[in-house]
Design an enzyme around this catalytic site. Structure first.
Site, PDB file in Angstrom:
ATOM      1  N   CYS A 135       0.863  -1.170   0.000  1.00 32.52           N
ATOM      2  CA  CYS A 135       0.000   0.000   0.000  1.00 32.52           C
ATOM      3  C   CYS A 135       0.902   1.224   0.000  1.00 32.52           C
ATOM      4  O   CYS A 135       2.123   1.093  -0.050  1.00 32.52           O
ATOM      5  CB  CYS A 135      -0.952  -0.014   1.198  1.00 32.52           C
ATOM      6  SG  CYS A 135      -0.141  -0.033   2.812  1.00 32.52           S
ATOM      7  N   THR A 136       0.333   2.382   0.069  1.00 36.95           N
ATOM      8  CA  THR A 136       1.116   3.607  -0.043  1.00 36.95           C
ATOM      9  C   THR A 136       2.244   3.663   0.977  1.00 36.95           C
ATOM     10  O   THR A 136       3.395   3.906   0.631  1.00 36.95           O
ATOM     11  CB  THR A 136       0.206   4.839   0.101  1.00 36.95           C
ATOM     12  OG1 THR A 136      -0.824   4.753  -0.878  1.00 36.95           O
ATOM     13  CG2 THR A 136       0.976   6.124  -0.087  1.00 36.95           C
TER      14      THR A 136
END
Length: 161
Positions: A55-56
């Site tokens: 994810c980010t």
């Protein structure tokens, strides 16, 4: 990070406020990203490994996904939590002068957003544990992992010695 925001001026947020908000938000990831977690398990069951998932920030959605996978593999919860907390050891705050949203935060509040706290992952496990049948039923109903699927995962991904 949208759902993890607090009301008011980010410059006034304390570390404890951020930790409490993150812990309140983490269980929501179970529903919000259920389809992605199911897809991860489907790919692993199909033998599509190695598999990268991220994810980010590489710690929130990813941390929950890793915790679900390790739980399905039968890893003891204490070990799953220790693994999750390694993010604090191997992830560093960005260097240089903060910009945008990050520039508004105190260093303590920024650290709570950028790092992990045991309370975040504990909130996920507490949410699952409150459900009838706990983790086993969650994996079966939400992730589509019946006993045969879990046995296959363990066969494919656990070292035999």
């Amino acid at each position: 990070m949208r759902g993890m925001m607090l009301p008011g001026d980010p410059g006034s947020w304390t570390r404890e406020q951020v930790v409490e908000r993150m812990a309140a938000t983490y269980p929501q990831l179970l529903e919000q990203f259920r389809d992605q977690y199911r897809r991860m398990f489907a790919q692993l069951l199909a033998g599509q490994a190695p598999l990268a998932f991220h994810c980010t920030a590489g710690k929130d959605r990813t941390g929950v996904g890793a915790a679900l996978l390790l739980s399905a593999l039968g890893v003891p919860r204490a070990t799953v939590i220790d693994d999750y907390l390694l993010s604090n050891r191997y992830t560093t705050m960005p260097t240089g002068t903060p910009t945008g949203f990050w520039a508004k935060l105190s260093p303590a509040a920024a650290g709570a957003f950028a790092g992990v706290d045991r309370r975040y992952i504990d909130a996920v496990f507490a949410d699952i544990d409150r459900r009838p049948g706990g983790m086993a039923r969650y994996l079966k109903e939400a992730m589509g992992l019946d006993r045969a699927a879990i046995a296959r995962l363990r066969h494919l991904y656990l070292t035999r010695g």
